[in-house]
Motif scaffolding. Sequence first.
Motif, mmCIF file in Angstrom:
data_model
loop_
_atom_site.group_PDB
_atom_site.id
_atom_site.type_symbol
_atom_site.label_atom_id
_atom_site.label_comp_id
_atom_site.label_asym_id
_atom_site.label_seq_id
_atom_site.Cartn_x
_atom_site.Cartn_y
_atom_site.Cartn_z
ATOM 1 N N ARG A 6 -6.184 -7.319 1.870
ATOM 2 C CA ARG A 6 -5.338 -7.072 3.048
ATOM 3 C C ARG A 6 -3.870 -7.086 2.663
ATOM 4 O O ARG A 6 -3.080 -6.246 3.110
ATOM 5 C CB ARG A 6 -5.614 -8.111 4.141
ATOM 6 C CG ARG A 6 -6.872 -7.862 4.936
ATOM 7 C CD ARG A 6 -6.895 -8.675 6.231
ATOM 8 N NE ARG A 6 -6.466 -10.052 6.086
ATOM 9 C CZ ARG A 6 -7.276 -11.121 5.972
ATOM 10 N NH1 ARG A 6 -8.570 -10.958 5.973
ATOM 11 N NH2 ARG A 6 -6.786 -12.328 5.866
ATOM 12 N N LYS A 9 -3.029 -3.957 0.833
ATOM 13 C CA LYS A 9 -2.979 -2.831 1.774
ATOM 14 C C LYS A 9 -1.647 -2.827 2.524
ATOM 15 O O LYS A 9 -1.011 -1.774 2.678
ATOM 16 C CB LYS A 9 -4.143 -2.929 2.755
ATOM 17 C CG LYS A 9 -4.249 -1.758 3.697
ATOM 18 C CD LYS A 9 -5.455 -1.893 4.602
ATOM 19 C CE LYS A 9 -5.510 -0.736 5.590
ATOM 20 N NZ LYS A 9 -6.672 -0.838 6.475
ATOM 21 N N LYS A 10 -1.201 -4.007 2.971
ATOM 22 C CA LYS A 10 0.073 -4.109 3.683
ATOM 23 C C LYS A 10 1.244 -3.755 2.771
ATOM 24 O O LYS A 10 2.175 -3.055 3.182
ATOM 25 C CB LYS A 10 0.257 -5.516 4.254
ATOM 26 C CG LYS A 10 -0.630 -5.810 5.429
ATOM 27 C CD LYS A 10 -0.383 -7.209 5.958
ATOM 28 C CE LYS A 10 -1.307 -7.505 7.127
ATOM 29 N NZ LYS A 10 -1.052 -8.852 7.681
ATOM 30 N N ASN A 12 1.180 -1.809 0.149
ATOM 31 C CA ASN A 12 1.155 -0.359 -0.078
ATOM 32 C C ASN A 12 1.706 0.405 1.115
ATOM 33 O O ASN A 12 2.378 1.429 0.949
ATOM 34 C CB ASN A 12 -0.267 0.113 -0.400
ATOM 35 C CG ASN A 12 -0.637 -0.157 -1.832
ATOM 36 O OD1 ASN A 12 0.209 -0.130 -2.720
ATOM 37 N ND2 ASN A 12 -1.906 -0.424 -2.071
ATOM 38 N N LYS A 13 1.437 -0.085 2.320
ATOM 39 C CA LYS A 13 1.965 0.545 3.530
ATOM 40 C C LYS A 13 3.490 0.465 3.550
ATOM 41 O O LYS A 13 4.173 1.444 3.855
ATOM 42 C CB LYS A 13 1.390 -0.175 4.756
ATOM 43 C CG LYS A 13 1.092 0.679 5.919
ATOM 44 C CD LYS A 13 0.442 -0.172 7.012
ATOM 45 C CE LYS A 13 -0.263 0.697 7.995
ATOM 46 N NZ LYS A 13 -0.898 -0.073 9.051
#
Length: 78
Positions: A6, A9-10, A12-13
Amino acid sequence: MAREARTLKKVNKVLARVEKHIDQTRDALEDLEIEFEVLKATVKRLKAASVQTEEPVEEVDEEIDIENSSNITVTRKF
């Protein structure tokens, strides 16, 4: 492991958003550089014309909206 996924993912965002902003800023800077060069050329041409005619250049009493003169739009996302 799920927590790390998670977090990754954050991150990378955020990375993608920052990259998008960098690209928009680069494009805006290129537009400003072009406008600046056109403005410099116009001033140079007007000065040359003024020297050749030796008559004062009539000032135009027209307000120019510099902030809205280009098609640059920046959106902020908070």
